[in-house]
Design an enzyme around this catalytic site. Structure first.
Site, PDB file in Angstrom:
ATOM      1  N   GLY A  46     -28.425  39.707  79.861  1.00  0.00           N
ATOM      2  CA  GLY A  46     -27.714  40.429  78.799  1.00  0.00           C
ATOM      3  C   GLY A  46     -26.402  39.739  78.465  1.00  0.00           C
ATOM      4  CB  THR A 101     -23.600  41.136  84.502  1.00  0.00           C
ATOM      5  OG1 THR A 101     -24.083  42.443  84.166  1.00  0.00           O
ATOM      6  CG2 THR A 101     -23.093  41.196  85.933  1.00  0.00           C
ATOM      7  NE  ARG A 110     -25.457  43.257  76.591  1.00  0.00           N
ATOM      8  CZ  ARG A 110     -26.769  43.521  76.652  1.00  0.00           C
ATOM      9  NH1 ARG A 110     -27.207  44.450  77.482  1.00  0.00           N
ATOM     10  NH2 ARG A 110     -27.613  42.858  75.926  1.00  0.00           N
ATOM     11  NE  ARG A 119     -21.305  69.195  69.611  1.00  0.00           N
ATOM     12  CZ  ARG A 119     -21.443  70.503  69.756  1.00  0.00           C
ATOM     13  NH1 ARG A 119     -21.746  71.002  70.957  1.00  0.00           N
ATOM     14  NH2 ARG A 119     -21.268  71.316  68.724  1.00  0.00           N
ATOM     15  CG  MET A 173     -25.088  50.333  79.242  1.00  0.00           C
ATOM     16  SD  MET A 173     -25.294  48.773  78.343  1.00  0.00           S
ATOM     17  CE  MET A 173     -26.616  49.224  77.223  1.00  0.00           C
ATOM     18  CG  ASP A 175     -24.841  45.715  84.581  1.00  0.00           C
ATOM     19  OD1 ASP A 175     -24.428  46.424  83.653  1.00  0.00           O
ATOM     20  OD2 ASP A 175     -25.974  45.198  84.590  1.00  0.00           O
ATOM     21  N   GLY A 234     -39.142  36.570  78.855  1.00  0.00           N
ATOM     22  CA  GLY A 234     -39.747  35.246  78.983  1.00  0.00           C
ATOM     23  C   GLY A 234     -39.458  34.583  80.311  1.00  0.00           C
ATOM     24  CG  HIS A 262     -26.813  47.571  73.613  1.00  0.00           C
ATOM     25  ND1 HIS A 262     -27.656  48.655  73.607  1.00  0.00           N
ATOM     26  CD2 HIS A 262     -27.401  46.639  74.399  1.00  0.00           C
ATOM     27  CE1 HIS A 262     -28.710  48.389  74.346  1.00  0.00           C
ATOM     28  NE2 HIS A 262     -28.587  47.175  74.843  1.00  0.00           N
ATOM     29  N   GLY A 264     -26.424  36.924  85.320  1.00  0.00           N
ATOM     30  CA  GLY A 264     -26.210  38.034  86.237  1.00  0.00           C
ATOM     31  C   GLY A 264     -27.120  37.902  87.457  1.00  0.00           C
TER      32      GLY A 264
HETATM   33  N1  ATP Z   1     -36.097  33.658  80.356  1.00  0.00           N
HETATM   34  C1  ATP Z   1     -35.527  34.400  81.290  1.00  0.00           C
HETATM   35  N2  ATP Z   1     -34.489  33.940  81.986  1.00  0.00           N
HETATM   36  C2  ATP Z   1     -33.899  34.727  82.890  1.00  0.00           C
HETATM   37  N3  ATP Z   1     -34.306  35.974  83.163  1.00  0.00           N
HETATM   38  C3  ATP Z   1     -35.364  36.449  82.500  1.00  0.00           C
HETATM   39  C4  ATP Z   1     -35.993  35.704  81.548  1.00  0.00           C
HETATM   40  N4  ATP Z   1     -36.964  36.426  81.052  1.00  0.00           N
HETATM   41  C5  ATP Z   1     -36.976  37.580  81.654  1.00  0.00           C
HETATM   42  N5  ATP Z   1     -36.036  37.607  82.541  1.00  0.00           N
HETATM   43  C6  ATP Z   1     -35.882  38.779  83.313  1.00  0.00           C
HETATM   44  O1  ATP Z   1     -34.684  39.341  82.921  1.00  0.00           O
HETATM   45  C7  ATP Z   1     -33.915  39.616  84.056  1.00  0.00           C
HETATM   46  C8  ATP Z   1     -32.609  39.191  83.683  1.00  0.00           C
HETATM   47  O2  ATP Z   1     -32.145  40.323  83.095  1.00  0.00           O
HETATM   48  P1  ATP Z   1     -31.026  41.115  83.798  1.00  0.00           P
HETATM   49  O3  ATP Z   1     -30.776  42.253  82.898  1.00  0.00           O
HETATM   50  O4  ATP Z   1     -31.286  41.321  85.235  1.00  0.00           O
HETATM   51  O5  ATP Z   1     -29.958  40.000  83.555  1.00  0.00           O
HETATM   52  P2  ATP Z   1     -28.885  39.497  84.459  1.00  0.00           P
HETATM   53  O6  ATP Z   1     -28.959  38.026  84.510  1.00  0.00           O
HETATM   54  O7  ATP Z   1     -28.844  40.216  85.751  1.00  0.00           O
HETATM   55  O8  ATP Z   1     -27.692  39.858  83.565  1.00  0.00           O
HETATM   56  P3  ATP Z   1     -27.371  41.316  83.063  1.00  0.00           P
HETATM   57  O9  ATP Z   1     -27.660  42.220  84.204  1.00  0.00           O
HETATM   58  O10 ATP Z   1     -25.947  41.229  82.678  1.00  0.00           O
HETATM   59  O11 ATP Z   1     -28.258  41.544  81.895  1.00  0.00           O
HETATM   60  C9  ATP Z   1     -34.459  38.880  85.213  1.00  0.00           C
HETATM   61  O12 ATP Z   1     -34.457  39.710  86.359  1.00  0.00           O
HETATM   62  C10 ATP Z   1     -35.855  38.557  84.782  1.00  0.00           C
HETATM   63  O13 ATP Z   1     -36.800  39.409  85.345  1.00  0.00           O
HETATM   64  O1  F6P Z   2     -30.088  44.529  76.558  1.00  0.00           O
HETATM   65  P1  F6P Z   2     -31.004  45.593  77.081  1.00  0.00           P
HETATM   66  O2  F6P Z   2     -32.372  45.086  77.373  1.00  0.00           O
HETATM   67  O3  F6P Z   2     -30.987  46.806  76.238  1.00  0.00           O
HETATM   68  O4  F6P Z   2     -30.452  45.961  78.538  1.00  0.00           O
HETATM   69  C1  F6P Z   2     -29.538  46.948  78.818  1.00  0.00           C
HETATM   70  C2  F6P Z   2     -29.071  46.723  80.218  1.00  0.00           C
HETATM   71  O5  F6P Z   2     -28.353  45.507  80.265  1.00  0.00           O
HETATM   72  C3  F6P Z   2     -27.045  45.738  80.704  1.00  0.00           C
HETATM   73  O6  F6P Z   2     -26.228  45.979  79.568  1.00  0.00           O
HETATM   74  C4  F6P Z   2     -26.514  44.544  81.437  1.00  0.00           C
HETATM   75  O7  F6P Z   2     -27.289  44.282  82.567  1.00  0.00           O
HETATM   76  C5  F6P Z   2     -27.169  46.988  81.566  1.00  0.00           C
HETATM   77  O8  F6P Z   2     -25.930  47.616  81.792  1.00  0.00           O
HETATM   78  C6  F6P Z   2     -28.152  47.777  80.771  1.00  0.00           C
HETATM   79  O9  F6P Z   2     -28.862  48.657  81.613  1.00  0.00           O
HETATM   80 MG    MG Z   3     -28.389  42.214  86.127  1.00  0.00          MG
END
Ligand code: ATP
Ligand code: F6P
Ligand code: MG
Length: 361
Positions: free
Chosen positions: A13, A140, A288, A279, A184, A142, A80, A285, A116
């Site tokens: 994210g 992240t 973000r 409420r 989030m 988070d 992906g 998002h 992340g």
């Molecule tokens: N192309 C990719 N590269 C990296 N992760 C991917 C990809 N496609 C899918 N993922 C999935 O998405 C997850 C990454 O998303 P996740 O939400 O955990 O992101 P993050 O790197 O932890 O950062 P954040 O939590 O801030 O979104 C991985 O656990 C993986 O399963």
């Molecule tokens: O971008 P998406 O797939 O809606 O994911 C939302 C999730 O990604 C985050 O914004 C970052 O990991 C989380 O806090 C939230 O649960």
């Molecule tokens: Mg994460």
């Protein structure tokens, strides 16, 4: 030192401060070592695309407003996963070797990955598979990446949540309402705890502390009846469970489960149990986006410079981290084994309790 050519990508994210980190990597690599930097588009997807999606980055790339801009100009992905890539026909294919081949075809000597917890796991496996020198930079909203006190993007997200509470308070007071703000944070309550304390919440509900709705209702009644303040602010993390013991999740278009919506259940319970006009706002998002806060720009810059320095020293398989007001490096294998939740015996939980904030227990 031999001239190197390094790749950089952002994965998972997006959040505010990613562009500042890419800028720092590029400047340090060019000015400090005379290296070439290749920006890979859309996370790991850029290297398995046909043709590969990547471009040379230079100082000109960052001559404009990028330091101050949220998001990532390189693009990112949470879809992906190359180890389990969902093909258009619905089948799942292991495309991890395509990632390695893509990396090799660009004649890169190393990779810097900004991601992340989820991304670090995937990038760690990919780089082990291809024997790719790798340095990770934690980002992240988070703040749930192990072994670092802060991740890029967290501070900006907390500021957004505090701003939301600042805006909810006057309308709560005007209408004598309880305002529930769902934030989030994935499986950790860092955003909720920080924002709840800084934004003057009466109740903060976290995935790390099981709550009892009777205690929450008691606190709201206490505010209304004993404090003689006919409004209240409640912050809840997206990953807390409902009173039936389930989390509220929805599958995204790829089947990945995302949290969202538990605030409505909490708001409904509060209204039913206390009779207070209630409420609910699900912040989503908005957390973000936006202009990166000072600390996110600062740690992004420090992380970027250090990541390049580590690569120059021949280090690999590690992640830069923020510990005790310094940038350090930690083994990636240790990072991916853990998940950073709130320390329920730590300073901030103690502070919240000391302020009389109800944590639901
Ligand atoms: N192309 C990719 N590269 C990296 N992760 C991917 C990809 N496609 C899918 N993922 C999935 O998405 C997850 C990454 O998303 P996740 O939400 O955990 O992101 P993050 O790197 O932890 O950062 P954040 O939590 O801030 O979104 C991985 O656990 C993986 O399963
Ligand atoms: O971008 P998406 O797939 O809606 O994911 C939302 C999730 O990604 C985050 O914004 C970052 O990991 C989380 O806090 C939230 O649960
Ligand atoms: Mg994460």
């Amino acid at each position: 030192m031999a001239k190197k050519r390094i790749g950089i990508l952002t994965s998972g994210g997006d959040c505010a401060g990613l562009n500042a980190a890419i800028r720092a990597v590029t400047r340090r690599a060019i000015d400090g070592f005379g290296w070439e930097v290749v920006g890979i588009r859309n996370g790991t997807l850029g290297l398995i695309s046909e043709p590969i999606e990547a471009e040379i980055l230079d100082k000109q790339t960052f001559s404009g407003v990028l330091l101050r801009q949220g998001g990532t100009f390189l693009g990112s992905s949470t879809k992906g996963d190359p180890f389990a890539f969902k093909m258009p026909d619905g089948s799942v294919k292991d495309r991890s070797m395509e990632f390695v081949e893509g990396f090799r075809s660009l004649n890169l000597d190393g990779l810097i990955g900004i991601g992340g917890d989820g991304s670090m796991k995937i990038l760690n496996r990919l780089c082990e598979l291809g024997d790719i020198p790798f340095i990770g930079i934690p980002k992240t909203i988070d703040n749930d990446v192990a072994l670092t006190e802060f991740t890029i993007g967290f501070t900006t997200a907390v500021n957004v949540a505090v701003d939301a509470l600042d805006r909810l308070l006057p309308t709560a007071a005007s209408h004598h309402r309880v305002m529930v703000l769902e934030v989030m944070g994935r499986d950790a309550g860092h955003i909720a705890l920080h924002a709840g304390i800084a934004g003057g919440a009466d109740v903060i509900l976290l995935p790390e502390i099981a709550y009892d709705m009777d205690k929450v209702a008691e606190k709201i009644r206490d505010v209304y009846e004993n404090e003689k303040r006919s409004h209240a602010l409640v912050v809840c993390s997206e990953a807390i469970k409902t009173s039936q013991g389930q989390t509220v999740m929805h599958a995204n278009e790829e089947g990945k489960m995302n949290y969202g919506g538990v605030g409505h259940e909490i708001g409904g319970q509060i209204a039913k149990m206390t009779g207070a006009d209630t409420r609910v706002t699900v912040l989503g998002h908005l957390q973000r986006g936006g202009t990166p806060a000072m600390r996110d720009r600062l740690i992004a810059s420090a992380f970027g410079v250090r990541a390049v320095d580590l690569m120059a020293q021949g280090k690999t398989n590690c992640m830069v981290a923020w510990q005790h007001r310094e940038v350090v490096d930690v083994p990636l294998d240790e990072v991916v084994k853990r998940y950073k939740k709130i320390d329920v015996t730590g300073t901030l939980v103690h502070t919240a309790r000391g302020l009389g904030i109800c944590l639901g227990d």
